[in-house]
Enzyme design. Structure first.
Site, PDB file in Angstrom:
ATOM      1  CD  GLU A  43    -104.199  70.788 -10.146  1.00 33.27           C
ATOM      2  OE1 GLU A  43    -103.812  69.800 -10.393  1.00 33.27           O
ATOM      3  OE2 GLU A  43    -104.261  71.828 -10.653  1.00 33.27           O
ATOM      4  CG  LEU A  57    -101.689  72.564   9.586  1.00 37.59           C
ATOM      5  CD1 LEU A  57    -102.230  71.515  10.790  1.00 37.59           C
ATOM      6  CD2 LEU A  57    -101.687  71.671   8.387  1.00 37.59           C
ATOM      7  CD  GLU A  78    -103.064  70.503 -14.109  1.00 38.07           C
ATOM      8  OE1 GLU A  78    -103.157  70.042 -15.424  1.00 38.07           O
ATOM      9  OE2 GLU A  78    -103.014  69.546 -13.188  1.00 38.07           O
ATOM     10  CG  LEU A 125    -102.081  67.472   8.084  1.00 41.40           C
ATOM     11  CD1 LEU A 125    -102.526  66.578   7.069  1.00 41.40           C
ATOM     12  CD2 LEU A 125    -103.131  68.195   8.986  1.00 41.40           C
TER      13      LEU A 125
END
Length: 133
Positions: A43, A57, A78, A125
């Site tokens: 990650e 983006l 995590e 996206l």
């Protein structure tokens, strides 16, 4: 036998910048420990690509914050999952329903954070590249 309470951890007596300095050291030690975990390492490496991609983006600071934040949430989750697993493993290696439940819930939290990240990135996206009618 003495009935005195245990002495407080030395960190609790620190104040000001000295406390911040030591806390930062503990945080860096935690990141180093996380680096020893395959999932966190993967990650973290993906974040090296995804965080700059978020700036490219995103069309506004809000979009960049959502994209980058979703990546960081996966990494945070995590680390928390790994800490839960480590604490359970320290208690003992025997199988126990509560230990399994804690580990499974930590794993589920990671899964949900991954799904959130995937959903945010897919929407961004799509918004950026899908033909608009």
């Amino acid at each position: 036998m003495s009935s005195l309470p245990p002495a407080p951890h030395p960190h609790k007596a620190r104040t000001g910048l000295n406390r911040v300095w030591h806390a930062a050291g503990y945080s860096l030690a935690g990141l180093r420990a996380g680096w020893g975990e395959k999932a966190f390492r993967l990650e973290a490496c993906l974040s090296l690509v995804m965080l700059p991609a978020a700036v490219w983006l995103g069309r506004s600071w809000v979009e960049v914050a959502l994209l980058a934040g979703s990546v960081l949430i996966v990494m945070i989750t995590e680390l928390l999952n790994t800490s839960i697993e480590s604490a359970i493993d320290r208690i003992g290696p025997e199988l126990h329903d509560l230990s399994k439940r804690a580990k499974d819930m930590g794993s589920a939290a990671v899964l949900l954070s991954l799904l959130l990240c995937l959903g945010i990135w897919a929407a961004a996206l799509y918004q950026r590249f899908a033909p608009h009618v």
